[in-house]
Write an enzyme that holds these catalytic residues in place. Structure first.
Site, mmCIF file in Angstrom:
data_model
loop_
_atom_site.group_PDB
_atom_site.id
_atom_site.type_symbol
_atom_site.label_atom_id
_atom_site.label_comp_id
_atom_site.label_asym_id
_atom_site.label_seq_id
_atom_site.Cartn_x
_atom_site.Cartn_y
_atom_site.Cartn_z
ATOM 1 N N LYS A 174 20.294 13.008 25.213
ATOM 2 C CA LYS A 174 19.659 11.094 25.239
ATOM 3 C C LYS A 174 20.530 10.367 24.410
ATOM 4 C CE LYS A 174 18.629 8.541 22.506
ATOM 5 N NZ LYS A 174 19.621 7.009 21.730
ATOM 6 N N GLU A 249 29.121 15.843 14.915
ATOM 7 C CA GLU A 249 30.834 15.822 15.387
ATOM 8 C C GLU A 249 30.329 13.497 14.648
ATOM 9 O OE1 GLU A 249 33.271 13.631 15.979
ATOM 10 O OE2 GLU A 249 32.407 13.616 18.234
ATOM 11 N N CYS A 283 36.100 8.208 16.924
ATOM 12 C CA CYS A 283 36.287 8.153 15.430
ATOM 13 C C CYS A 283 37.265 9.094 14.981
ATOM 14 C CB CYS A 283 34.815 9.631 15.439
ATOM 15 S SG CYS A 283 35.302 10.865 17.256
ATOM 16 N N GLU A 381 34.551 4.569 6.810
ATOM 17 C CA GLU A 381 34.889 4.715 8.807
ATOM 18 C C GLU A 381 34.495 2.573 9.414
ATOM 19 O OE1 GLU A 381 34.609 7.012 12.274
ATOM 20 O OE2 GLU A 381 32.272 6.549 11.720
#
Length: 474
Positions: A174, A249, A283, A381
């Protein structure tokens, strides 16, 4: 790249391109031009069940297929990817806005190298290990739901799909809805190479719908998810209803610690490269520069000097290094953080509060000083081209600040080698670069704390796709 050859208005299930039973589609936008240039199906539960059932049935034979045959097919696929690197480059430029000369190595070329490492490593895994009292056996886990993000639309899929296929698992993939076309091009390669029906399946749609169904599906044995903490937590919670294994992750807010003895020019070049070249949409980018006061002025001067090496503009222009953000949503997110940084008292010394006064989701790279732990731009973040610079008294405070956030994905230390290595061992992160920018594909990738569960890459990434069985013998 001719989009007509991608079959991107269909799903790929059980070795065939088929229409979604929903009859609904999702538009794909070019973030540089805001043009809708493609559409993909919005899969429903019936579609997803078909894909999982196909993978479940295919697993019965694929898991017993000799490793040499699986390796041979993956090698052919990797050759196909290598031969189509230009096509991947062009698609990623269209769907993500990354200039080809910037993204080619990290977005595409690196995936060929990663796959070669997976092939080398899988052939060295001992599937049966004699032990006192019996045998330890490794067996492929089953159907893997691979749920991938938009920031590395090919690379994140390679990190999951290749080890899954090599280990004998089957996959339902996906991809992210805003960058799905790289997945369709990879699917074209899988189809042309001749993988058995059902071994790989592609379904598209909103993560809140498709992902939720995959996460809860009783025939899915493992969920491999890359994305936000909120999305990963949702996957894990849903998967626990059927005790499904999860590998996550997630996000990062990674520090780059500068101490005496650093090669300042090289270190600054590395840090700015991670924060600006993928427009901060990485990331593991080193978005917090932690500088001891004895070298602060010298390092800051170098940051300002090298800042000029990152011009913003049209990603089709060969002079552009920083293209647009991926979407309007991402533009608004980054704008909000820059505004919040100013409001909280940090000093914006480069960049500006972005203003949407033209076509494309462009944000000028930003540098903040006077940043303190507790500020949102320090702790959270941003996923945009925003660098926070933190001044600390000494090494001890640098380590404290490096570890002061909820994330622990990546990090770096620049200084005299022995001292830098000593500091690296005290940073709570899944990886640390010590006076280097080289990322070895043999080493695993993953995070501490809220940056994830499990590992990807190399041997340890492969081992996630196996179950352990203890067989006791006389």
């Amino acid at each position: 790249m001719n989009l007509e050859n991608l079959n991107n208005e269909k799903l790929y299930i059980n070795g065939e391109y088929i229409d979604s039973t929903s009859g609904e589609f999702i538009d794909v936008e070019n973030p540089a031009t805001e043009e809708i240039f493609a559409k993909i199906p919005s899969a429903n539960e019936e579609d997803i069940n078909k894909a999982v059932d196909a993978a479940y049935e295919a697993f019965k034979t694929w898991s017993k297929t000799p490793l040499s045959e699986r390796v041979d097919l993956v090698k052919k696929l990797n050759q196909w990817i290598d031969a189509h690197q230009d096509d991947f480059d062009k698609l990623i430029l269209l769907e993500l806005g990354i200039p080809i000369h910037v993204g080619h190595g990290s977005q595409v070329g690196r995936q060929v190298d990663r796959t070669n490492v997976f092939i080398e490593q899988v052939e060295n895994i001992d599937l049966e290990t004699p032990m006192e009292g019996g045998i330890l056996v490794r067996e492929p886990i089953g159907v893997v739901a691979s749920i991938t993000p938009w920031n590395y639309p090919l690379g994140q899929i390679i990190q999951k799909v290749i080890p899954a296929l090599l280990s004998g698992c089957t996959v339902v993939q996906k991809p992210a809805t805003i960058t799905p076309l790289s997945a369709y091009l990879l699917t074209k390669g899988i189809d042309e190479v001749g993988f058995p029906k059902g071994v790989f399946n592609l379904v598209t749609g909103q993560g809140s719908e498709v992902g939720d169904i995959l996460n809860k599906h009783p025939k899915v044995a493992m969920i491999s998810y890359t994305g936000s903490l909120a999305g990963g937590a949702a996957s894990a919670k849903a998967g626990m209803d059927t005790a499904t294994k999860v590998v996550l992750e997630l996000g990062g807010k990674s520090p780059a610690v500068f101490v005496k003895g650093a090669n300042i020019k090289e270190a600054v070049e590395q840090v700015l490269g991670t924060v600006y070249k993928n427009i901060g949409q990485t990331c593991s980018c080193l978005s917090r520069a932690v500088l001891t006061e004895d070298i602060y002025d010298e390092v800051l001067e170098e940051f300002l000097k090298q800042y000029e090496n990152f011009p913003v503009g049209d990603p089709t222009d060969e002079n552009t290094v920083v293209g647009p953000l991926s979407s309007k949503k991402q533009f608004e997110r980054v704008k909000g953080y820059i505004e919040k940084g100013i409001e909280e008292g940090a000093e914006l010394i480069r960049g500006e509060v972005p203003n949407k006064d033209g076509t494309g989701y462009y944000v000028k790279p930003a540098i903040f000083t006077n940043v303190k732990p507790g500020m949102k731009i320090h702790d959270e973040e941003i996923f945009g081209p925003v660098l926070s610079i933190i001044k600390v008294k000494d090494v001890e405070e640098a380590i404290e600040v490096a570890n002061s956030v909820d994330y622990g994905l990546s990090s770096a230390v620049f200084g005299e080698n022995d001292k830098a290595l000593e500091i690296a061992k005290q940073i709570y992160a899944g990886e640390c670069y010590v006076n280097t920018s080289t990322k070895g594909p043999n080493l695993p990738f993953g995070g501490y704390k809220q940056s994830g569960i499990g590992r990807e890459g190399g041997l340890y990434g492969l081992l996630e796709y196996y179950e352990l069985k203890s067989i006791y013998t006389k």
